[in-house]
Design an enzyme around this catalytic site. Structure first.
Site, PDB file in Angstrom:
ATOM      1  N   ASN A  53       0.862  -1.146   0.018  1.00  0.00           N
ATOM      2  CA  ASN A  53      -0.099  -0.020   0.054  1.00  0.00           C
ATOM      3  C   ASN A  53       0.780   1.376  -0.031  1.00  0.00           C
ATOM      4  O   ASN A  53       0.473   2.321  -0.858  1.00  0.00           O
ATOM      5  CB  ASN A  53      -0.676  -0.128   1.468  1.00  0.00           C
ATOM      6  CG  ASN A  53      -2.128  -0.923   1.167  1.00  0.00           C
ATOM      7  OD1 ASN A  53      -2.469  -1.533   0.097  1.00  0.00           O
ATOM      8  ND2 ASN A  53      -2.812  -0.989   2.212  1.00  0.00           N
ATOM      9  N   ARG A 381      -9.975  -5.363 -13.896  1.00  0.00           N
ATOM     10  CA  ARG A 381      -8.882  -6.035 -13.275  1.00  0.00           C
ATOM     11  C   ARG A 381      -9.248  -7.531 -13.567  1.00  0.00           C
ATOM     12  O   ARG A 381     -10.236  -7.901 -12.777  1.00  0.00           O
ATOM     13  CB  ARG A 381      -8.651  -5.516 -11.911  1.00  0.00           C
ATOM     14  CG  ARG A 381      -8.257  -4.261 -12.102  1.00  0.00           C
ATOM     15  CD  ARG A 381      -7.575  -3.836 -10.218  1.00  0.00           C
ATOM     16  NE  ARG A 381      -7.557  -2.422 -10.188  1.00  0.00           N
ATOM     17  CZ  ARG A 381      -6.419  -1.713 -10.623  1.00  0.00           C
ATOM     18  NH1 ARG A 381      -5.380  -2.401 -11.527  1.00  0.00           N
ATOM     19  NH2 ARG A 381      -6.354  -0.349 -10.570  1.00  0.00           N
ATOM     20  N   ARG A 411      -4.644   1.328 -13.769  1.00  0.00           N
ATOM     21  CA  ARG A 411      -3.354   1.280 -13.309  1.00  0.00           C
ATOM     22  C   ARG A 411      -2.616  -0.058 -12.711  1.00  0.00           C
ATOM     23  O   ARG A 411      -3.281  -0.577 -11.620  1.00  0.00           O
ATOM     24  CB  ARG A 411      -3.121   2.346 -12.088  1.00  0.00           C
ATOM     25  CG  ARG A 411      -1.673   2.707 -11.643  1.00  0.00           C
ATOM     26  CD  ARG A 411      -1.728   3.782 -10.604  1.00  0.00           C
ATOM     27  NE  ARG A 411      -2.094   5.204 -10.977  1.00  0.00           N
ATOM     28  CZ  ARG A 411      -3.204   5.811 -10.383  1.00  0.00           C
ATOM     29  NH1 ARG A 411      -3.707   5.377  -9.369  1.00  0.00           N
ATOM     30  NH2 ARG A 411      -3.473   7.094 -10.965  1.00  0.00           N
ATOM     31  N   HIS A 441     -15.040   2.069 -15.535  1.00  0.00           N
ATOM     32  CA  HIS A 441     -14.775   1.282 -14.186  1.00  0.00           C
ATOM     33  C   HIS A 441     -16.245   0.564 -13.895  1.00  0.00           C
ATOM     34  O   HIS A 441     -16.197  -0.205 -12.959  1.00  0.00           O
ATOM     35  CB  HIS A 441     -14.571   2.363 -13.097  1.00  0.00           C
ATOM     36  CG  HIS A 441     -14.027   1.682 -11.910  1.00  0.00           C
ATOM     37  ND1 HIS A 441     -14.930   1.847 -10.550  1.00  0.00           N
ATOM     38  CD2 HIS A 441     -12.843   1.355 -11.703  1.00  0.00           C
ATOM     39  CE1 HIS A 441     -14.211   1.016  -9.955  1.00  0.00           C
ATOM     40  NE2 HIS A 441     -13.016   0.941 -10.146  1.00  0.00           N
ATOM     41  N   TYR A 474     -11.970 -10.031  -1.105  1.00  0.00           N
ATOM     42  CA  TYR A 474     -12.660  -8.802  -1.334  1.00  0.00           C
ATOM     43  C   TYR A 474     -14.312  -8.998  -1.128  1.00  0.00           C
ATOM     44  O   TYR A 474     -14.728  -9.862  -1.526  1.00  0.00           O
ATOM     45  CB  TYR A 474     -12.542  -8.056  -2.687  1.00  0.00           C
ATOM     46  CG  TYR A 474     -11.215  -7.379  -2.722  1.00  0.00           C
ATOM     47  CD1 TYR A 474      -9.994  -8.076  -2.217  1.00  0.00           C
ATOM     48  CD2 TYR A 474     -11.198  -6.503  -4.017  1.00  0.00           C
ATOM     49  CE1 TYR A 474      -8.883  -7.197  -2.619  1.00  0.00           C
ATOM     50  CE2 TYR A 474      -9.821  -6.135  -4.177  1.00  0.00           C
ATOM     51  CZ  TYR A 474      -8.636  -6.397  -3.380  1.00  0.00           C
ATOM     52  OH  TYR A 474      -7.571  -5.801  -3.939  1.00  0.00           O
ATOM     53  N   ARG A 570     -14.074   2.367   4.327  1.00  0.00           N
ATOM     54  CA  ARG A 570     -13.157   1.681   4.461  1.00  0.00           C
ATOM     55  C   ARG A 570     -11.731   2.374   4.659  1.00  0.00           C
ATOM     56  O   ARG A 570     -10.971   2.538   5.659  1.00  0.00           O
ATOM     57  CB  ARG A 570     -12.833   0.483   3.434  1.00  0.00           C
ATOM     58  CG  ARG A 570     -11.792  -0.555   3.973  1.00  0.00           C
ATOM     59  CD  ARG A 570     -11.466  -1.407   2.814  1.00  0.00           C
ATOM     60  NE  ARG A 570     -10.489  -0.491   1.710  1.00  0.00           N
ATOM     61  CZ  ARG A 570     -10.646  -0.447   0.461  1.00  0.00           C
ATOM     62  NH1 ARG A 570     -11.415  -1.342   0.001  1.00  0.00           N
ATOM     63  NH2 ARG A 570      -9.845   0.126  -0.267  1.00  0.00           N
ATOM     64  N   HIS A 598     -15.017  -4.040   0.454  1.00  0.00           N
ATOM     65  CA  HIS A 598     -14.828  -3.511  -1.217  1.00  0.00           C
ATOM     66  C   HIS A 598     -16.352  -2.917  -1.744  1.00  0.00           C
ATOM     67  O   HIS A 598     -16.269  -2.184  -2.751  1.00  0.00           O
ATOM     68  CB  HIS A 598     -14.199  -4.281  -2.012  1.00  0.00           C
ATOM     69  CG  HIS A 598     -13.779  -3.735  -3.233  1.00  0.00           C
ATOM     70  ND1 HIS A 598     -14.252  -4.018  -4.303  1.00  0.00           N
ATOM     71  CD2 HIS A 598     -12.469  -2.901  -3.401  1.00  0.00           C
ATOM     72  CE1 HIS A 598     -13.800  -3.613  -5.494  1.00  0.00           C
ATOM     73  NE2 HIS A 598     -12.777  -2.808  -5.156  1.00  0.00           N
TER      74      HIS A 598
END
Length: 693
Positions: A53, A381, A411, A441, A474, A570, A598
């Protein structure tokens, strides 16, 4: 945690700075590694998460602030920080966080050793073990080493971001003066071999040596004509947030590939090096890399993200990790085809409590079904070994019309997405490489099936990515439905994306960047009108991040109007709760536990007739204004009731929840009987599908 004061924020804690809030989120993750009640190997995993992170934060957020400073930007952001002032505080908080991280690392290492999991040095090995490691070094490691003598007359070699290197101070064999400038060399650690090596141990302990430790013991053998004065490990983190020049791009795939090549040479942002480094080597690296203000002298291994793989690989130590919880296959789909079930009702699948195999099977069934004529979906992803890709390839090769929107600008997943896009195109899929200027997205899938009654559309919308690996860790919600209004809107949106057309108004969906923000405002205003009439009004919002100042202001307005607002955020939260005449009716909590929270879920009480919405969008400016996102209503009453029950459970969590205070600090919610750990109690609610709220 450093407290926020009035000179650090705009007004009397009106907004919390986004980047400082992100660092405090990582602080809460670190607390899980520090918690003695967390199983030992899970503590190691949390340390690894803190490490990765921080790397992303430095390479993206800190790099962006640094670029603003270089460009001479001095204006304050909406939270009251100028780039120079923010950078100073970011570095200071990062230093404290990293110091605590390494102190925790040493504690965890000691505990691992007491459990028989030992990291040793070459000098501590027995003669037999050294012989074993010598053989390994000369057969596997030595051929991969490429030491470089760095001359002042030659260009400085490219140092890869996040790679590990030794800076080596050398003296010529015949050199006698201590005043001559040392010779410098670089040696890259070949991480493809693996960060650590298993060493045979007679006492049944699992013994490891870090690859760099083994290499360091053999460095003198690489420089026959010189004496090694010093060798210390270092790495740099480069700017990874290189913007695409999308203005006149004709080939987005080519432009993304070009960006990836540029990323290799992004400006160094941070230098990390072992604490006892030779002063000349430190000065030399700072000068060559032009990094002076963010230099970390670390007392321990550089980049401890290897703890993630280590904790996963020690299968004989299951007693040191969370008890295994195998995801259930959704009961609704066990005995009937997806299409038969969805003709009757909607089904929500709750990850990771329920298996992502359900979605894989949904796509696989559609690929095989002769009545299915078309499949359309978005991919943001995707896992390395994706069953979805195989099913889509099979569907295209079987003659079905397959349209896949592959977002190349996700990314750090750009390379993988480029590879998937090319594979799908070769199979005959119509692949859309995202939009110029907007990331796509949204997470959505559409299946068209020609049935006896006519064309029928089946939909899946999700709060998370179509990634079977992250679905195991998640928490996300995937909604399967054939509701005609939702299906029509999703179909229109796919047509608009594939035709590069502006979005028209939907029937029931809300879509950013066109109308999602305004739909949220409308729902908030409805609660304000209900409060004005003297009836109870309430909003529950669950998301990863809340940083959009306009949305925060709208929530402040609703709070002043008497709407009770409970937020489960979160990570980043720039809203300051509990401030009189501003946010006294707002609470904010963050839950950090075994799974990564998530899902994005928004519930509006609506005068006793609650509405629930699922979304791919956080309440950030980028999601609401600069991406294509979807917010979908939950129409099925049974599904809606389960989701509301889960939200209410999380608002009662008193084991893994932290509450955001009005001054910007987080406080662990006090444990009191009965103990409520929401992630461990969610499965019972998911199983009890149709109980009344």
């Amino acid at each position: 945690m450093e407290p926020y004061t009035e000179d650090q924020v705009s007004g009397s804690c009106k907004y919390i700075n986004r980047d400082l809030s992100w660092l405090e989120f990582n602080r809460r993750v670190l607390e899980e590694a520090q918690n003695e009640n967390t199983p030992l190997l899970e503590r190691a995993k949390f340390l690894a998460i803190v490490s990765t992170n921080l790397d992303e934060f430095i390479s993206v957020r800190a790099a962006g602030i640094r670029n603003q400073i270089k460009s001479g930007v001095t204006e304050k952001d909406f939270s009251g920080y100028s780039p120079p002032g923010l950078m100073k505080r970011m570095i200071r908080r990062t230093e404290r966080l990293v110091a605590d991280q390494y102190a925790t690392f040493r504690q965890v290492s000691d505990r691992l050793e007491s459990e028989g999991i030992v990291f040793t040095t070459y000098a501590s090995l027995s003669s037999e073990q050294q012989e074993e490691m010598n053989a390994f070094f000369f057969s596997k490691v030595f051929p991969a080493l490429k030491p470089i003598i760095v001359s002042e007359k030659q260009p400085f070699p490219l140092i890869a971001s996040n790679g590990l290197y030794y800076s080596i101070v050398l003296k010529s064999a015949g050199e006698t003066s201590n005043h001559e400038q040392p010779t410098m060399a670089l040696l890259e650690i070949p991480l493809q071999i693996g960060r650590y090596i298993d060493v045979a141990a007679p006492d049944k302990k699992r013994t490891f040596i870090l690859l760099e430790q083994l290499i360091k013991s053999h460095i003198p053998a690489l420089f026959h004509e010189r004496t090694v004065i010093d060798a210390h490990l270092f790495r740099i983190i480069r700017d990874a947030d290189l913007p695409l020049e999308e203005g006149n791009v004709e080939d987005l795939l080519y432009e993304v590939e070009r960006k990836l090549r540029r990323r290799l040479r992004g400006a160094p942002v941070r230098l990390e090096i072992e604490k006892s480094v030779h002063p000349y080597a430190l000065e030399w690296l700072q000068r060559k890399l032009d990094v002076y203000d963010d230099v970390a002298l670390l007392e321990g291994p550089i980049d401890i993200s290897y703890l993630m793989k280590l904790s996963q690989s020690l299968t004989e130590y299951d007693q040191l990790r969370y008890a295994k919880q195998k995801p259930m296959y959704p009961q609704a789909f066990k005995h009937q085809s997806f299409f038969e079930v969805l003709q009757q009702r909607d089904v929500a699948v709750f990850h990771p409590y329920e298996s992502f195999d359900a979605f894989n099977d949904f796509i696989a069934q559609a690929a095989r079904d002769p009545l299915v004529s078309a499949i359309k979906m978005t991919l943001y992803r995707v896992s390395k070994q994706s069953k979805i890709i195989r099913a889509l390839v099979h569907a295209a090769e079987s003659g079905k019309r397959v349209t896949v929107v592959v977002e190349l600008k996700a990314r750090f997943d750009e390379e993988r997405n480029i590879a998937w896009a090319k594979k799908l195109e070769l199979a005959g899929c119509h692949v859309i490489h995202g939009w110029i200027g907007l990331k796509i997205h949204a997470k959505m899938t559409l299946i068209e099936r020609r049935e006896p009654g006519g064309l029928k559309r089946y939909i899946h919308v999700s709060t998370g990515n179509y990634n079977g690996q992250t679905a195991k860790i998640y928490t996300d919600i995937g909604l399967f439905t054939s509701q005609a209004e939702i299906a029509d809107d999703i179909g229109d949106l796919f047509n608009e994306i594939s035709g590069f057309l502006p979005h028209r108004e939907s029937h029931v969906l809300a879509v950013s960047p066109t109308d999602l923000r305004m739909k949220l405002y409308s729902l908030i205003h409805r609660e304000m009108n209900i409060a004005a009439s003297g009836r109870p009004a309430r909003i529950i919002g669950k998301m990863n991040s809340l940083s959009d100042p306009e949305m925060i202001n709208k929530l402040y307005e609703a709070s002043r109007a008497g709407v009770k607002i409970d937020l489960i955020v979160r990570g980043i939260c720039c809203l300051c709760p509990g401030v009189p005449d501003q946010s006294e009716n707002i609470t904010v909590r963050s839950i950090i536990d075994r799974y990564l929270e998530h899902s994005r879920v928004f519930c509006f009480a609506n005068g006793g007739h609650p509405e629930v919405w699922l979304s791919s969008a956080d309440w950030m400016n980028r999601n609401l204004s600069n991406r294509i996102e979807v917010m979908c209503p939950v129409i099925d009453q049974g599904v809606r009731q389960v989701i509301i029950r889960l939200l209410m459970l999380q608002l009662k969590d008193n084991v893994k929840a932290h509450q955001l205070l009005s001054g910007g600090k987080y406080r662990k919610v006090t444990e009191e009987s009965p103990y409520i750990r929401s992630q461990y109690m969610s499965l019972a609610i998911i199983n009890a599908r149709n109980l009344p709220v």
